[in-house]
Design a protein around this motif. Structure first.
Motif, PDB file in Angstrom:
ATOM      1  N   GLU A  43     -97.417  43.665 -57.077  1.00 30.89           N
ATOM      2  CA  GLU A  43     -96.311  44.272 -55.901  1.00 30.89           C
ATOM      3  C   GLU A  43     -97.251  45.597 -55.604  1.00 30.89           C
ATOM      4  O   GLU A  43     -96.503  45.865 -56.866  1.00 30.89           O
ATOM      5  N   GLU A  44     -97.632  46.083 -54.316  1.00 25.98           N
ATOM      6  CA  GLU A  44     -97.775  47.508 -54.049  1.00 25.98           C
ATOM      7  C   GLU A  44     -98.776  48.236 -55.371  1.00 25.98           C
ATOM      8  O   GLU A  44     -97.966  49.347 -55.695  1.00 25.98           O
ATOM      9  N   GLY A  45     -99.413  47.340 -56.006  1.00 23.19           N
ATOM     10  CA  GLY A  45    -100.468  47.662 -56.737  1.00 23.19           C
ATOM     11  C   GLY A  45    -100.774  47.495 -58.407  1.00 23.19           C
ATOM     12  O   GLY A  45    -100.325  48.309 -59.257  1.00 23.19           O
ATOM     13  N   LEU A  46     -98.526  47.306 -58.594  1.00 19.88           N
ATOM     14  CA  LEU A  46     -98.339  47.454 -60.116  1.00 19.88           C
ATOM     15  C   LEU A  46     -97.946  45.946 -60.274  1.00 19.88           C
ATOM     16  O   LEU A  46     -97.729  44.887 -59.677  1.00 19.88           O
ATOM     17  N   LYS A  47     -98.494  45.283 -61.882  1.00 23.00           N
ATOM     18  CA  LYS A  47     -98.084  44.449 -62.324  1.00 23.00           C
ATOM     19  C   LYS A  47     -96.776  43.908 -62.492  1.00 23.00           C
ATOM     20  O   LYS A  47     -96.491  44.770 -63.291  1.00 23.00           O
ATOM     21  N   THR A  48     -97.479  42.664 -61.699  1.00 18.19           N
ATOM     22  CA  THR A  48     -95.771  42.474 -62.118  1.00 18.19           C
ATOM     23  C   THR A  48     -95.451  40.844 -62.592  1.00 18.19           C
ATOM     24  O   THR A  48     -96.074  40.252 -62.281  1.00 18.19           O
ATOM     25  N   PHE A  49     -94.464  40.777 -63.391  1.00 18.47           N
ATOM     26  CA  PHE A  49     -94.092  39.477 -63.927  1.00 18.47           C
ATOM     27  C   PHE A  49     -92.713  39.051 -63.705  1.00 18.47           C
ATOM     28  O   PHE A  49     -91.715  39.746 -64.057  1.00 18.47           O
ATOM     29  N   ARG A  50     -92.062  37.954 -62.857  1.00 21.49           N
ATOM     30  CA  ARG A  50     -91.461  37.038 -62.321  1.00 21.49           C
ATOM     31  C   ARG A  50     -91.216  36.043 -63.460  1.00 21.49           C
ATOM     32  O   ARG A  50     -91.449  34.897 -63.137  1.00 21.49           O
TER      33      ARG A  50
END
Length: 260
Positions: A43-50
Motif C-alpha cells: 500500500e502506497e509503496g509500503l509492505k503491509t501485512f493484514r
C-alpha cells in the motif's frame, strides 16, 4: 536419432515436472506460512501485512520481517508478551485496536523504538499498564476506549507516551481511587488531582501510623513492666512486715538493695 529425440523429450518433460513441483511447493508454503485470514500486500509503496478479523488469539510469528504496516485489529488477542515484535525492525504502523488485550508485558515493543510512529491500542481491555512497557517508544499512541483505572500508574504512563492527536478525550476513568472521578476524562481529572502526590501522602500517613503504633506498644510494655515490678516489690515488703523483727530487718535491707 529417435533415441536422441526420446531422451530430449524425456529431459524436457522431467524439467517441466520439476518446475511444476517447485511452483506447487512454493504455493503451498505461501498458503501455510501465514495464519488463515492473513495476507501480505503493498500500500502506497509500503509492505503491509493484514490480519484484520482473522480470529487470532496471539500475535502471529511468521510475519515478514520487511513489513512496514501491520494490522492485527478486530481479533481476540488477550495480551502482548515480551519481544512480540522483535523481528520487525522496519515496522512503521501497528494496529492492535478492537482486541481483548488486558496485559502488556514490559519489553513487548522492544526493537520498535527507532521506526515505529503509530501504535493503536484503542478499544481493548486495558485497566493498568506500567510505563516501562512503552520505554523509549517515540510512536503516537492511541489508548482510548479502555476500562482504565485512574491512579498514579496511569498518570505516569500518560506522562511517558506521546498520545495520538484527538485520542486523549477517549481515556476515561472506568474506575478510580476516588469515586467522584469515575466517568470523567483522565486529562480533565489530573488537571486538578495529582494521583502520585496523593499516593505519597497516603504512604507517609501509613508510615506515621505504623511508627506511632510501635511506639505505643513500647510505652505500654514499659508501663506494664514498671507496674509489675512495683507490685512485686509491694507484695514482698508486705511479706517482710509479717516476719519477726530481726529477720525482717535483714531481709528489708536485702530487698532495698535489690530494688535499687
Amino acid at each position: 536419432m529417435l533415441a536422441a529425440k526420446w531422451v530430449l523429450l524425456r529431459s524436457v518433460t522431467m524439467w517441466l515436472l520439476l518446475q511444476s513441483l517447485l511452483l506447487l511447493t512454493s504455493c503451498l508454503h505461501s498458503a501455510t506460512a501465514f495464519p488463515k485470514g492473513c495476507y501480505p500486500s503493498e500500500e502506497e509503496g509500503l509492505k503491509t501485512f493484514r490480519c484484520s478479523n482473522a480470529r487470532l488469539t496471539e500475535v502471529p510469528r511468521d510475519i515478514p520481517n520487511d513489513t512496514h504496516k501491520l494490522y492485527l485489529d478486530s481479533n481476540q488477542i488477550p495480551f502482548l508478551p515480551r519481544d512480540a515484535f522483535r523481528d520487525l525492525p522496519l515496522l512503521l504502523e501497528l494496529d492492535l485496536s478492537h482486541n481483548a488485550i488486558a496485559r502488556v508485558e514490559s519489553g513487548a515493543f522492544r526493537g520498535l523504538a527507532e521506526h515505529l510512529h503509530s501504535l493503536d491500542l484503542s478499544s481493548n481491555r486495558l485497566v493498568s499498564v506500567s510505563k516501562d512497557a512503552f520505554s523509549n517508544l517515540k510512536a503516537k499512541v492511541n489508548l482510548s476506549n479502555n476500562p482504565w483505572l485512574c491512579d498514579c500508574q496511569l498518570q505516569e504512563l500518560i506522562r511517558t507516551v506521546d498520545l495520538a492527536a484527538g485520542s486523549s478525550g477517549g481515556i476515561v476513568c472506568d474506575s478510580s481511587v476516588q469515586e467522584e472521578h469515575v466517568g470523567k476524562a483522565f486529562l480533565q481529572v489530573i488537571a486538578d488531582t495529582d494521583f502520585c502526590n496523593m499516593y505519597k501522602k497516603t504512604t507517609d500517613i501509613a508510615m506515621l501510623v505504623t511508627m506511632f503504633g510501635w511506639f505505643a506498644m513500647v510505652i505500654s510494655y514499659l508501663v506494664y513492666y514498671v507496674r509489675q515490678n512495683q507490685e512485686d516489690a509491694r507484695r514482698h515488703l508486705e511479706y517482710l512486715k509479717s516476719l519477726p523483727s530481726k529477720q525482717r530487718r535483714s531481709e528489708e535491707s536485702s530487698t532495698i538493695s535489690t530494688v535499687v
